[in-house]
Design an enzyme around this catalytic site. Structure first.
Site, short mmCIF file in Angstrom:
data_model
loop_
_atom_site.label_atom_id
_atom_site.label_comp_id
_atom_site.label_asym_id
_atom_site.label_seq_id
_atom_site.Cartn_x
_atom_site.Cartn_y
_atom_site.Cartn_z
N ASP A 66 5.22 127.03 55.55
CA ASP A 66 6.55 127.30 56.07
C ASP A 66 6.66 128.80 56.35
O ASP A 66 5.71 129.54 56.11
CB ASP A 66 7.63 126.80 55.10
CG ASP A 66 7.59 127.52 53.76
OD1 ASP A 66 6.71 128.40 53.57
OD2 ASP A 66 8.43 127.21 52.91
N SER A 67 7.80 129.25 56.83
CA SER A 67 7.92 130.66 57.24
C SER A 67 8.29 131.55 56.08
O SER A 67 8.18 132.76 56.16
CB SER A 67 8.99 130.79 58.31
OG SER A 67 10.26 130.60 57.73
N GLY A 68 8.78 130.95 54.99
CA GLY A 68 9.23 131.76 53.86
C GLY A 68 10.73 132.03 53.92
O GLY A 68 11.33 132.42 52.92
N GLY A 69 11.32 131.83 55.07
CA GLY A 69 12.75 132.13 55.24
C GLY A 69 13.64 131.29 54.35
O GLY A 69 14.56 131.80 53.72
N PHE A 70 13.34 130.00 54.27
CA PHE A 70 14.19 129.09 53.49
C PHE A 70 14.18 129.46 52.01
O PHE A 70 15.21 129.51 51.35
CB PHE A 70 13.76 127.64 53.68
CG PHE A 70 14.67 126.68 52.98
CD1 PHE A 70 15.88 126.31 53.54
CD2 PHE A 70 14.33 126.15 51.75
CE1 PHE A 70 16.74 125.43 52.88
CE2 PHE A 70 15.17 125.28 51.08
CZ PHE A 70 16.38 124.91 51.66
N ASP A 120 13.31 131.08 60.66
CA ASP A 120 14.61 130.57 61.11
C ASP A 120 15.69 131.00 60.13
O ASP A 120 15.38 131.48 59.04
CB ASP A 120 14.60 129.04 61.24
CG ASP A 120 14.34 128.34 59.91
OD1 ASP A 120 13.76 128.98 59.00
OD2 ASP A 120 14.70 127.17 59.77
N GLY A 199 17.22 122.13 58.38
CA GLY A 199 18.64 122.05 58.05
C GLY A 199 19.13 120.66 57.68
O GLY A 199 20.33 120.45 57.57
N CYS A 289 -4.39 102.03 43.53
CA CYS A 289 -4.78 103.39 43.13
C CYS A 289 -5.52 103.32 41.79
O CYS A 289 -5.46 102.31 41.08
CB CYS A 289 -3.56 104.30 43.04
SG CYS A 289 -2.64 104.22 41.50
N HIS A 318 -0.38 108.19 41.27
CA HIS A 318 0.11 106.92 41.81
C HIS A 318 1.12 107.16 42.95
O HIS A 318 0.99 106.56 44.02
CB HIS A 318 0.76 106.05 40.73
CG HIS A 318 1.58 104.95 41.33
ND1 HIS A 318 1.04 103.77 41.79
CD2 HIS A 318 2.91 104.90 41.64
CE1 HIS A 318 1.99 103.04 42.34
NE2 HIS A 318 3.13 103.70 42.25
ZN LIG Z 1 -0.82 102.86 41.79
#
Ligand SMILES: [Zn+2]
Length: 362
Positions: A66-70, A120, A199, A289, A318
């Site tokens: 991400d940009s780091g802004g948030f 942003d 947003g 799994c 899981h």
């Molecule tokens: Zn599982």
């Protein structure tokens, strides 16, 4: 890249309670990491010594940052927005920093990420339209500056990762259709390799999210990846895919796991519940799994009650496997033109009226 794709969140360059050396086991090929956190610790100098985050973490996966802004907006004290960028103090030591549209792209280039989000400005949830309009204006000015920066990088073909990461702009505009339309018109004028919607998943109710997902999905180009940020509940992923989105991320599956919430083919099951005390079956008898193949629900119940570290590890493995498998099946249903049936069947188990919605901060 096969889409739709769900990207688990490795905030600090590591998944919580899962060793990324075993990503193959859970079918994860794409991770998200947070620029704000990695910029502060270990810092760009360290990352650059290792040729980026993949070298540093010995990470064999595609990477979106991400940009780091948030995070600067939601975590840092004394954050100040201006036309230039976002000034903030580190929440660790109070040191002062400035993120600009150009500097966050340069930082993501050092990190060597494959997809790089543009800076942003997010408006706080519940603000009036004028606040969202100003945030959108600034965001789109920054989109223009980011585009110029990227064009310059491409022309120079330099930087540790060769300037080869793909920048995605973020559509803002809050919960106002008019602003979303205006924002989309402007950013789709640029030939970016993909587009994101930001947003959302900030505290709004599901019907509001649904309307915005369908509206913004339509506003962005169909022939490029469309990424809806911070979406991780099964119901919300279904709505997003139906609205045309290809990429999702959220801390929800891993955070729920650490709290004992298992996503299963029977709905969300809380392993702490006394009904699992002597349950010999797997927590999800349909799941293949490693956790469901090896451990009974009763044993997992015991691990959670004794607060063993293995409890968080098993639940995380899981849940991540489950979401990957779910998205893989969604992909097949899209290819076979049976997504509507797929969605209807899953909404029986994960009804739109139920379930915790994610909030994208991590
Ligand atoms: Zn599982």
């Amino acid at each position: 890249m096969a889409t739709p794709v769900f990207m688990p969140v490795a905030t600090q360059g590591a998944l919580k309670a899962f060793d990324h050396a075993y990503l193959e086991r859970i079918g994860v090929e794409f991770l998200l990491a947070n620029t704000y956190h990695l910029f502060l610790r270990p810092g760009l100098e360290t990352l650059s010594c290792f040729g980026g985050l993949k070298g540093f973490a010995h990470l064999d996966a595609a990477l979106l940052t991400d940009s780091g802004g948030f995070q600067a907006f939601s975590l840092a004290p004394l954050v100040k927005f201006s036309d230039e960028g976002i000034e903030f103090r580190s929440h660790h030591d109070g040191s002062k920093h400035l993120f600009t549209p150009e500097s966050v792209l340069a930082a993501q280039s050092v990190m060597g990420s494959d997809i790089r989000m543009l800076l942003d400005q997010v408006a706080p949830y519940g603000e009036d339209k004028e606040v969202y309009r100003r945030a959108l204006r600034r965001t789109n000015d920054w989109v223009h500056r980011s585009w110029e920066h990227w064009q310059g990088e491409l022309a120079k073909k330099e930087g540790p990762a060769g300037g080869e990461g793909l920048p995605f702009p973020i559509l803002q505009g809050g919960f106002f259709p008019e602003l979303r339309r205006e924002g989309a018109r402007e950013i789709t004028d640029y030939d970016f390799p993909g587009f994101a919607v930001g947003g959302l998943s900030v505290g709004e109710k599901r019907p509001v999210y649904r309307d915005m997902a369908y509206l913004t999905g339509e506003l962005l180009p169909e022939n490029k990846p469309r990424y809806i940020m911070g979406v991780g509940a099964i119901q919300d992923i279904l709505l997003a895919i139906d609205a045309g989105f290809d990429m999702f991320d959220s801390v929800l599956p891993t955070r729920n796991a650490r709290n004992g919430g298992f996503l299963t083919s029977l709905g969300v099951r809380n392993i702490r519940n006394a009904r699992f005390r002597r349950e010999q079956d797997a927590i999800d008898p349909q799941c293949s799994c490693a956790v469901c193949r090896h451990y009974s629900a009763a044993y997992l119940h015991h691990l959670f009650h004794t607060k063993e570290i293995l409890a968080a590890m098993a639940a995380t493995e899981h849940n991540l496997y489950f979401v990957q498998e779910f998205v893989r099946q969604a992909r097949h249903s899209l290819e076979g033109d049976r997504f509507a049936d797929f969605m209807a069947a899953w909404l029986e188990v994960y009804p739109l009226s139920a379930g915790v919605r994610g909030v994208s901060a991590s």
